[in-house]
Design an enzyme around this catalytic site. Structure first.
Site, PDB file in Angstrom:
ATOM      1  CB  THR A   1      -0.825  -0.008   1.295  1.00 31.99           C
ATOM      2  OG1 THR A   1      -1.463  -1.270   1.375  1.00 31.99           O
ATOM      3  CG2 THR A   1      -1.782   1.115   1.356  1.00 31.99           C
TER       4      THR A   1
ATOM      5  NE  ARG B   1      -6.999  -9.348   1.677  1.00 34.23           N
ATOM      6  CZ  ARG B   1      -6.174  -8.328   1.851  1.00 34.23           C
ATOM      7  NH1 ARG B   1      -6.069  -7.379   0.942  1.00 34.23           N
ATOM      8  NH2 ARG B   1      -5.431  -8.241   2.927  1.00 34.23           N
ATOM      9  CB  VAL B   2     -12.045  -5.754   0.725  1.00 34.04           C
ATOM     10  CG1 VAL B   2     -11.751  -4.304   1.123  1.00 34.04           C
ATOM     11  CG2 VAL B   2     -12.812  -5.792  -0.597  1.00 34.04           C
ATOM     12  N   GLY B   3      -8.877  -5.666   1.889  1.00 34.52           N
ATOM     13  CA  GLY B   3      -8.041  -5.496   3.080  1.00 34.52           C
ATOM     14  C   GLY B   3      -8.365  -4.225   3.838  1.00 34.52           C
ATOM     15  CG  ASP B   4      -5.085  -2.358   5.728  1.00 34.76           C
ATOM     16  OD1 ASP B   4      -4.775  -3.223   4.882  1.00 34.76           O
ATOM     17  OD2 ASP B   4      -4.351  -1.376   5.982  1.00 34.76           O
TER      18      ASP B   4
ATOM     19  CB  THR C   1       1.698  -0.409   4.558  1.00 34.72           C
ATOM     20  OG1 THR C   1       2.012  -1.283   3.466  1.00 34.72           O
ATOM     21  CG2 THR C   1       2.953  -0.197   5.366  1.00 34.72           C
TER      22      THR C   1
ATOM     23  N   GLY D   1      -3.366  -6.662   5.865  1.00 34.65           N
ATOM     24  CA  GLY D   1      -4.566  -5.891   6.142  1.00 34.65           C
ATOM     25  C   GLY D   1      -5.494  -6.517   7.158  1.00 34.65           C
TER      26      GLY D   1
END
Ligand code: GLY
Length: 295
Positions: free
Chosen positions: A155, A183-186, A206, A209
């Site tokens: 990130t 999938r989705v991270g932070d 970073t 996530g």
């Protein structure tokens, strides 16, 4: 604090993204507001096809789809976010449009993509030849093993203080390489990947996530600063919230950077190897972060 004492503008960002941070610093020096400077800065990496974890050229998911996540937060507390977006390169700028042009905070998938076209963004093939080749190589033995500091050169999170002393930030990523579809991270989650409170400061994260989301890391750091910690102390405590509760911290990297209203900066990570950029007074430095694992 008087603005003269602050020596604004200041731009900081995760990792050694020299050109991106310089771009933000130059924009701030011209008098551009913090949010637009941050978006201009991170767009350098979104456009950089050699960067395999942000924007065009980002590594795809297991099925070969490049999906991008981003969010922005402004000094007045407004924010916007897009998750799992295909075919659009500059997703931080798109997140700003969600903030300014819709009644919502977050748009996902095809809805975000259609909104992008309605706003004049152009469709682009985000899967470059070299990302496709690397993914095809990975498919030969598709084991998922995040690597510390290599895969997670991910990130770009950026925090800016402009000439008026206002703070804003942006965070943008293609997420973990070869992630599960959907999938989705932070990074696009306000409070996890990014949080700003213009009275206090801002933080971005970073790395893995999932672990940042479990502790709502960036919000945590800003709240710790509100309660009197320096940016450095707050980043250290946020990393240790994770290491105290997760015995597997040797297997992943987490890193945070933070800035307070006075322009003090902090950074901390689990494993050696994380660096961040700082632009102030025309100087753009790459700084090594202190880390939790000392051996
Ligand atoms: N920190 C980026 C991600 O986990 O997606």
């Amino acid at each position: 604090m008087a603005l003269n004492d602050l020596k604004a503008p200041i731009a900081i960002c995760t990792w050694g993204f020299v050109a991106a941070n310089a771009k933000a610093g130059e924009e701030l020096s011209k008098g551009i507001k913090a949010l637009d400077a941050a978006i201009a800065g991170v767009s350098v990496e979104e456009d950089n096809i050699k960067n395999t974890t942000v924007g065009k050229g980002g590594a795809p998911d297991r099925e070969g789809n490049v999906t991008l996540d981003a969010c922005v937060m402004d000094s007045n507390g407004d924010c916007g976010s897009v998750v799992c977006v295909e075919n659009i390169t500059n997703v931080a700028a798109l997140a700003k449009r969600v903030m300014t042009e819709t009644p919502h905070v977050m748009l996902a998938g095809s809805g975000a993509e259609e909104f992008a076209y309605s706003q004049g963004f152009e469709s682009d093939n985000l899967l470059t030849d070299s990302s496709k080749k690397a993914w095809e190589e990975w498919l030969k033995s598709p084991e998922y093993k995040p690597l510390i500091n290599i895969e997670n050169h991910d990130t770009i999170g950026m925090l800016c203080i402009d000439k008026d002393g206002d703070i804003a930030g942006a965070c943008t990523t293609s997420g973990l390489s070869y992630k599960m579809k959907g999938r989705v991270g932070d990074s696009p989650i306000i409070g996890s990947g990014l949080f700003i409170d213009n009275d206090i400061g801002g933080a971005v994260g970073t790395g893995m996530g999932e672990e940042i989301m479990k502790t709502v890391g960036s919000f945590l750091i800003v709240e710790l600063m509100r309660n009197g910690m320096s940016p450095q102390q707050a980043c250290e405590e946020a990393v240790q919230r994770i290491t105290r509760k997760n015995d597997h911290f040797n297997d992943f990297q987490i890193a945070y950077i933070a800035i307070n209203k006075s322009g003090d900066v902090g950074s901390y990570c689990i494993h050696k190897g994380f660096t961040y950029m700082k632009y102030q007074n025309g100087k753009n430095e790459n700084i090594h972060s202190d880390h939790y694992v000392k051996s």
